[in-house]
Write an enzyme that holds these catalytic residues in place. Structure first.
Site, PDB file in Angstrom:
ATOM      1  N   ASP A 125       0.833  -1.186   0.000  1.00  0.00           N
ATOM      2  CA  ASP A 125       0.000   0.000   0.000  1.00  0.00           C
ATOM      3  C   ASP A 125       0.878   1.251   0.000  1.00  0.00           C
ATOM      4  OD1 ASP A 125      -2.629   1.369   0.473  1.00  0.00           O
ATOM      5  OD2 ASP A 125      -1.640   1.941   2.340  1.00  0.00           O
TER       6      ASP A 125
ATOM      7  N   GLU B 147       1.746  -0.439  -4.973  1.00  0.00           N
ATOM      8  CA  GLU B 147       0.833   0.634  -5.334  1.00  0.00           C
ATOM      9  C   GLU B 147       1.751   1.833  -5.531  1.00  0.00           C
ATOM     10  OE1 GLU B 147      -3.329   2.531  -3.749  1.00  0.00           O
ATOM     11  OE2 GLU B 147      -1.723   2.308  -2.287  1.00  0.00           O
TER      12      GLU B 147
END
Length: 695
Positions: free
Chosen positions: A343, A379
């Site tokens: 993330d 990401e």
């Protein structure tokens, strides 16, 4: 137990030995550290760690309990409380061990969890003397056995990812015992293994499962953090996902999925923690060594907030890098997982503030032998300036490609000037990834993900419906590129429903027949809806849970067929980018050709036509020399009128066999063949796949 032995500074954490337990905690700025033991039916006992070696405090506790008894513990760390200098030691606050392998007890929000006094005129500069131990889970000494089952080891080029929330996937499954629904045990059940296997995906990517907590503002609203992007411990599975309460349940789930040939990827959050900004609680890292674990602002009372979550882990620090690599290795070696999605991964590449693909943290992950075979997905953005780094991660990283998402959505919605962008994305995004030896699989393609509309909602809503989140409907993505196809929300209009159905099929086909690594959001294969909520992070309820009773089985069957088609054609999972270099002498086909409806190569004018809505894509996979192994033709028409396509090839050498047509879902319609030079009438808003069969 009045005194600890010296013990060893390595390994970090609580490690059982032949004659006791070794405790080691990095707290370089501390003046002293107390190990706090919570024995059954006894008051807290505090023992000072007797030694400090290179910033690591350590001590050895001799055997004292039967083997069956769990030893609960925490730490109290002494040092200066000077927030203006970035020092926030407060021994009144019990602290979790960053390396704890198991946590026990329930979490309860209370003002005593904060290092300062809530409501004090001096704010976080005040000092709170209340004991936080009653409100915090306790660490438990635990040593799980390493993972044993052999891994599926699916090559990247053949990987098909299914992103799922562990709880929501099984919470409403009628064939799973109620007492284990929403847990790792449920995902191990035969109905789930059978479903995922038949669907054809090769990897399941689970939203965060490392121990996380519900933010206080959610608890105050009676809500929960459903997605899990609020971690406090990187080794322990979250309690809510363990029906048995034992970490071995997660291991068993991974083994069961491996037995079904499915890899397990987990979403990890190494960019921030649940301690938040300077007004957040003192639970672990802040009270252990605030200056080491977090990036501080120029005024060190405050935190550098590159994540939008209040704080940012100090990834340039060697000790933070070790925490990251040690915890990743634990999930690989002990929990058995096959890889990770990071993330806000750009944070890991920030040396100071600018992104550096050669940063020490990215190198540490890449060079760790324990992670050599792990799949790594970034990401590739964060929330600070310069944080958007799509295409800039080094091998062997793969990256979420939001340009694929937006390009496909806009093209099928009928936006202008989208033809060239759509073509780049379904061809593997070479403009972003074809450098440094990176393959097409570097692009993780997706149409939808947990963050945003589901596929059905994408074609049913133009405006998000987020009122139940409690934020006045202002949260969630604004640039959704969605289209309600003629009516907002649910409708009884058959024409609108048919249009929505066609749009879903087109988007799914674009995803599964594109170069790169496809990622499917769980439930999209069966028409899951969140009733227009495009930010369901706090909806741990029927809004987000997969309703198995309302699954569109015909849509699921269509997705199964598309996945099977992808697997059957090597050209859809090429290990290298296609640039038209290879050529088959027999047919004259290149490995990639872009054609107009008339069968001619697209011109510059065609590419830049703002109203361009149709094109053909010819793909070929070749063996050594010029012999064609696999040749397919994609016909694409995003326009509102039928488009007649002239099929390429030499008429005497073979025929084109229809494999799928999004305007006709009947399998019997896909048994026809066409000779080269024939005309294929492609319906409006449709995609067709034809496969070449030699004479």
């Amino acid at each position: 137990m009045n005194k600890l032995e010296a013990g060893s500074p390595q390994p970090l954490g609580a490690t059982p030995t032949n004659d006791g337990v070794n405790f080691a905690l990095f707290a370089a700025g501390a003046e002293r550290v107390e190990l706090c033991l919570f024995l059954p039916d006894a008051a807290e006992q505090r023992l000072e760690l007797p030694e400090c070696t290179d910033g690591v405090w350590h001590g050895h506790l001799p055997n004292h309990l039967p083997e069956s008894a769990a030893l609960a513990y925490g730490y109290r760390v002494h040092g200066p409380y000077e927030p203006e200098a970035g020092l926030r030691f407060n021994p009144n606050k019990l602290l979790l061990d960053p390396y704890a392998r198991q946590l026990a007890g329930e979490w309860r929000w209370h003002d005593a969890l904060f290092g300062y006094t809530i409501g004090h005129a001096d704010g976080d500069l005040s000092f709170d003397e209340r004991d936080s131990a009653p409100y915090l889970p306790k660490c438990v000494v635990h040593s799980a056995k390493p993972a044993t089952r052999s891994r599926p080891a699916v090559p990247w080029a053949e990987t098909i990812i299914y992103e799922a929330q562990l709880r929501g996937l099984t919470q409403l499954h009628p064939d799973i015992p109620k007492e284990i629904r929403g847990t790792a045990a449920a995902l191990s059940e035969p109905p789930m293994l059978d479903y995922l296997s038949k669907l054809g995906i090769t990897a399941i990517e689970l939203l965060p499962v490392q121990y996380f907590i519900d933010e206080r503002f959610l608890a105050d609203r009676g809500q929960r953090n459903y997605w899990g992007y609020n971690p406090i411990n990187y080794f322990t599975p979250a309690h809510r996902y363990l029906a048995s309460g034992a970490v071995e349940e997660f291991q068993a789930m991974v083994e069961a999925l491996h037995g079904a040939g499915i890899e397990v990827l987990v979403d990890v959050v190494y960019n921030h923690t649940a301690e938040g900004d300077h007004l957040g609680p003192t639970l672990c890292y802040r009270g252990i060594d605030n200056q080491a674990y977090y990036r501080l602002a120029e005024e060190p009372r405050f935190y550098a907030n590159l994540t939008g979550c209040g704080n940012t882990l100090n990834t340039p620090h060697p000790q933070v890098q070790q925490l990251i690599t040690d915890s990743l290795a634990y999930w690989v070696e002990v929990m058995g997982v096959d890889g990770f999605r990071f993330d806000l991964g750009s944070v890991l590449g920030r040396a100071q503030y600018d992104f550096d693909a050669g940063s020490a943290c990215l190198k540490a992950i890449r060079q760790d032998a324990r992670l050599a075979d792990a799949k790594l997905i970034a990401e590739p953005w964060d929330l600070a300036p310069g944080g958007y780094q799509l295409g800039h991660f080094p091998p062997p990283w793969r990256e979420w490609n939001d340009k694929f998402r937006d390009g496909a959505r806009r093209f099928w919605r009928g936006d202008q000037d989208c033809l060239a962008e759509f073509a780049r994305r379904i061809a593997g995004s070479a403009d972003l990834f074809d450098h440094g030896g990176r393959p097409p699989s570097s692009s993780v393609n997706f149409i939808t993900a947990h963050d945003g509309f589901t596929l059905l909602d994408l074609v049913s809503y133009e405006t998000a419906r987020n009122a139940t989140n409690g934020e006045g409907g202002t949260d969630g993505h604004k640039a959704n590129y969605s289209d309600n196809c003629g009516a907002e929300g649910t409708t009884a209009d058959a024409a609108v429903s048919a249009r929505r159905r066609r749009r879903q099929l087109n988007l799914l086909a674009s995803l599964l027949l594109a170069q790169g690594t496809p990622m499917l959001l769980h439930g999209d294969e069966g028409g899951r809806t969140q009733n227009g909520n495009n930010n369901a992070y706090c909806q741990d309820n029927a809004t987000s849970w997969l309703d198995w009773g309302s699954q569109d089985r015909s849509l699921t069957a269509w997705v199964q067929r598309m996945i099977a088609i992808r697997k059957a054609h090597p050209v859809f999972h090429s290990p290298f980018f296609l640039h038209g270099a290879a050529r088959c002498a027999q047919t004259g086909f290149c490995d990639i050709q872009w054609l107009s409806a008339g069968g001619e190569a697209l011109t510059e004018a065609d590419w830049h036509d703002p109203d361009g809505r149709s094109l053909a894509l010819l793909l070929g996979a070749f063996k050594e020399g010029t012999q064609a192994e696999d040749i397919v033709l994609l016909l694409i028409n995003a326009g509102e009128e039928r488009q007649d396509f002239t099929l390429p090839g030499n008429e005497a050498d073979g025929r084109w066999a229809l494999e799928l047509d999004t305007s006709n879902e009947q399998p019997e319609a896909e048994r026809r063949t066409w000779p080269p030079a024939a005309t294929y009438p492609l319906a409006e808003q449709s995609l067709v796949l034809l496969a070449w069969s030699g004479a």
